[in-house]
Scaffold this active site. Sequence first.
Site, PDB file in Angstrom:
ATOM      1  CD  GLU A  45       9.212  13.056  11.839  1.00  0.00           C
ATOM      2  OE1 GLU A  45       8.194  12.625  11.862  1.00  0.00           O
ATOM      3  OE2 GLU A  45      10.105  12.807  11.220  1.00  0.00           O
ATOM      4  CB  CYS A  91      12.816   9.802   7.655  1.00  0.00           C
ATOM      5  SG  CYS A  91      13.727   8.806   6.582  1.00  0.00           S
ATOM      6  N   GLY A 124       6.834   5.199   8.235  1.00  0.00           N
ATOM      7  CA  GLY A 124       6.106   6.268   8.107  1.00  0.00           C
ATOM      8  C   GLY A 124       6.238   6.883   9.709  1.00  0.00           C
ATOM      9  CB  SER A 125       4.067   9.026  11.523  1.00  0.00           C
ATOM     10  OG  SER A 125       2.840   8.369  11.828  1.00  0.00           O
ATOM     11  CE  LYS A 133      -1.954   2.397   3.296  1.00  0.00           C
ATOM     12  NZ  LYS A 133      -1.885   3.726   2.690  1.00  0.00           N
ATOM     13  CD  GLU A 164      13.782   1.331   8.876  1.00  0.00           C
ATOM     14  OE1 GLU A 164      14.370   2.275   9.243  1.00  0.00           O
ATOM     15  OE2 GLU A 164      14.258   0.164   8.826  1.00  0.00           O
TER      16      GLU A 164
HETATM   17  P1  NAD Z   1       2.053   7.976   8.185  1.00  0.00           P
HETATM   18  O1  NAD Z   1       2.524   7.080   9.441  1.00  0.00           O
HETATM   19  O2  NAD Z   1       0.862   9.179   8.162  1.00  0.00           O
HETATM   20  O3  NAD Z   1       1.706   7.061   6.928  1.00  0.00           O
HETATM   21  C1  NAD Z   1       2.544   6.206   6.554  1.00  0.00           C
HETATM   22  C2  NAD Z   1       1.801   5.043   5.594  1.00  0.00           C
HETATM   23  O4  NAD Z   1       1.159   4.292   6.574  1.00  0.00           O
HETATM   24  C3  NAD Z   1       0.791   5.726   4.575  1.00  0.00           C
HETATM   25  O5  NAD Z   1       0.492   4.673   3.712  1.00  0.00           O
HETATM   26  C4  NAD Z   1      -0.659   5.454   5.608  1.00  0.00           C
HETATM   27  O6  NAD Z   1      -1.794   5.444   4.896  1.00  0.00           O
HETATM   28  C5  NAD Z   1      -0.143   4.244   6.404  1.00  0.00           C
HETATM   29  N1  NAD Z   1      -0.847   4.102   7.899  1.00  0.00           N
HETATM   30  C6  NAD Z   1      -1.327   5.445   8.590  1.00  0.00           C
HETATM   31  N2  NAD Z   1      -1.879   4.957   9.622  1.00  0.00           N
HETATM   32  C7  NAD Z   1      -1.837   3.519   9.574  1.00  0.00           C
HETATM   33  C8  NAD Z   1      -2.266   2.520  10.357  1.00  0.00           C
HETATM   34  N3  NAD Z   1      -2.893   2.909  11.727  1.00  0.00           N
HETATM   35  N4  NAD Z   1      -2.256   1.119  10.278  1.00  0.00           N
HETATM   36  C9  NAD Z   1      -1.662   1.020   8.846  1.00  0.00           C
HETATM   37  N5  NAD Z   1      -1.130   1.825   8.177  1.00  0.00           N
HETATM   38  C10 NAD Z   1      -1.061   2.976   8.252  1.00  0.00           C
HETATM   39  O7  NAD Z   1       3.450   8.893   7.576  1.00  0.00           O
HETATM   40  P2  NAD Z   1       3.512   9.861   6.332  1.00  0.00           P
HETATM   41  O8  NAD Z   1       2.698  11.437   7.066  1.00  0.00           O
HETATM   42  O9  NAD Z   1       2.906   9.235   5.461  1.00  0.00           O
HETATM   43  O10 NAD Z   1       4.942  10.156   6.352  1.00  0.00           O
HETATM   44  C11 NAD Z   1       5.778  10.850   7.356  1.00  0.00           C
HETATM   45  C12 NAD Z   1       6.382  10.168   8.190  1.00  0.00           C
HETATM   46  O11 NAD Z   1       7.204   8.940   7.966  1.00  0.00           O
HETATM   47  C13 NAD Z   1       7.509  11.068   9.073  1.00  0.00           C
HETATM   48  O12 NAD Z   1       7.356  10.648  10.350  1.00  0.00           O
HETATM   49  C14 NAD Z   1       8.834  10.576   8.654  1.00  0.00           C
HETATM   50  O13 NAD Z   1       9.762  10.751   9.526  1.00  0.00           O
HETATM   51  C15 NAD Z   1       8.490   8.948   8.494  1.00  0.00           C
HETATM   52  N6  NAD Z   1       9.540   8.776   7.389  1.00  0.00           N
HETATM   53  C16 NAD Z   1      10.308   7.443   8.183  1.00  0.00           C
HETATM   54  C17 NAD Z   1      11.499   7.000   7.368  1.00  0.00           C
HETATM   55  C18 NAD Z   1      12.319   6.198   7.827  1.00  0.00           C
HETATM   56  O14 NAD Z   1      13.220   5.471   7.138  1.00  0.00           O
HETATM   57  N7  NAD Z   1      12.539   5.912   8.951  1.00  0.00           N
HETATM   58  C19 NAD Z   1      11.489   7.467   5.897  1.00  0.00           C
HETATM   59  C20 NAD Z   1      10.605   8.250   5.293  1.00  0.00           C
HETATM   60  C21 NAD Z   1       9.478   8.647   6.202  1.00  0.00           C
END
Ligand code: NAD
Length: 485
Positions: free
Chosen positions: A389, A287, A231-232, A178, A253
């Site tokens: 962040e 990130c 993601g977050s 996804k 991550e």
């Molecule tokens: P997000 O967590 O809102 O979403 C990431 C993904 O997860 C999306 O596809 C979203 O639809 C899905 N998602 C959201 N909530 C979910 C849940 N409860 N269950 C399953 N899937 C879910 O993050 P974002 O706003 O898309 O991205 C930004 C964040 O990602 C920042 O915090 C950034 O630091 C982090 N990030 C980390 C890395 C790393 O390698 N550590 C790399 C890139 C981004």
Amino acid sequence: MNLAIPYHLENFIGGNFIGPLSGAFLDNVNPATAEVYGQIPNSNKKDIDVAVHAAQKAFVEWSITSNEKRFFILNKIADLIDKNLETLALAETNDNGKPLWLSKEVDIKRASANFRFFATAIMQFASESHAMEDKAINYTLRQPIGIVGCISPWNLPLYLFTWKIAPALAAGNCVIAKPSEVTPVTAFLLAKICKEAGLPDGVLNIVHGDGQNCGEAIVQHPAIKAISFTGSTKAGGSIASIAAPMFKKLSLELGGKNPIIIFNDCDWPKMLQETIRSSFGNQGQICLCGSRILIEKAAYENFKTYFVDITKKLTVGDPLDEKSKQGAIVSKAHFEKIMKCIAIAKQEGGKILCGGNAIKLEGRCTNGYFIEPTIIEGLDQQCKTNQEEIFGPVITIQSFETEEEALQLANATQYGLAATIWTQDISKANRMAAKVESGIVWVNCWLVRDLRTPFGGIKNSGIGREGGWEALRFFTEAKNVCIQF
Ligand code: NAD
């Protein structure tokens, strides 16, 4: 192969392009213009059930397909990504708001590099054997896990999506993937490329939708045995709370609040050039970006003068314009979050040295989401601005007097993803690198990436490592076979 982007995107399940079973769609917005330019499926549990069924069927053959054949198909996918670089880069920029030159130079090139890297890696992947003198021999079988879930964010859309999918497929798994609902288009186009490259139906299923309906359904599905998530930290915690009691393998991550530590004895021209990139690259939405710059007191005033001067010259503009160094923020919601963070920084007593405002451009981008690169000073380490962040073009600067103080400041957050150290003193660099609490440390550089190295964070920045053998180990189960002589 037709890489035209339809107004209504479709899921890619069992080799077919199909709409969401519920008929629910979400708006897809170009952040540089604020225009709704497409609709994406908001898939749910029912779509995931169908995708899992297709993946289970495909797993029978894919799990025993030779490494040579997997190598061949993954390499072909890489070639097709390269061949369609211009189309994919434009799609990425329209979806994400990043400058087109950046999509071309970084995002799409890295997507093909990911497939090429893991196509080759699986041909070299080996497992251990442990001999017990004249008694017995053990060998480790590394077998594919089965059906795995890959969930990725919006900041480096195709780059991070393929970083997960490529090793999962190379190791013989079938994947339910996804992309972020904020940037779905290049994942949709990847499905077309995989079909053209001859990836068997059902091996990769790409399902679109938001986190609540679609992401959670992937995490909750009992037949999906591992979750690789980027993601977050908040979403990572929620995913862990569902997946851990189901004993799924997890790679998380997550977010960062990365320090850039600058000593007076560094190579100044290189440090300034790279610190601009590490602060504002991709509008600060990486990130690994350094959001807290820590500067040795003797260098502080000089650094401030030069850094503010260079930052003021960064052109924020239409992402399609080659001269734009900075593009749009990814969405209205994220734009508002960043503006709120700037307001909080001011309330906390922060002094805005440059930036701090939204930008209204002329022409096609007049309604887009643009923010000036922003530098803030005068805040202590404990305030919200230096703890949470922001994930935008906003950095703070603080000074330190000793190595110990630099480390104390660097380590004083809940995160531990990446740190950068600038000094020409090799002993100091090594001392600091060993003591800074982060999964990745760059010395006198930033974002220099070798795909073989372990990639990931400590503390609230995640668990597990991606990259190289780490990724192939994550996407396989180790089984020990013991044979007595
Ligand atoms: P997000 O967590 O809102 O979403 C990431 C993904 O997860 C999306 O596809 C979203 O639809 C899905 N998602 C959201 N909530 C979910 C849940 N409860 N269950 C399953 N899937 C879910 O993050 P974002 O706003 O898309 O991205 C930004 C964040 O990602 C920042 O915090 C950034 O630091 C982090 N990030 C980390 C890395 C790393 O390698 N550590 C790399 C890139 C981004």
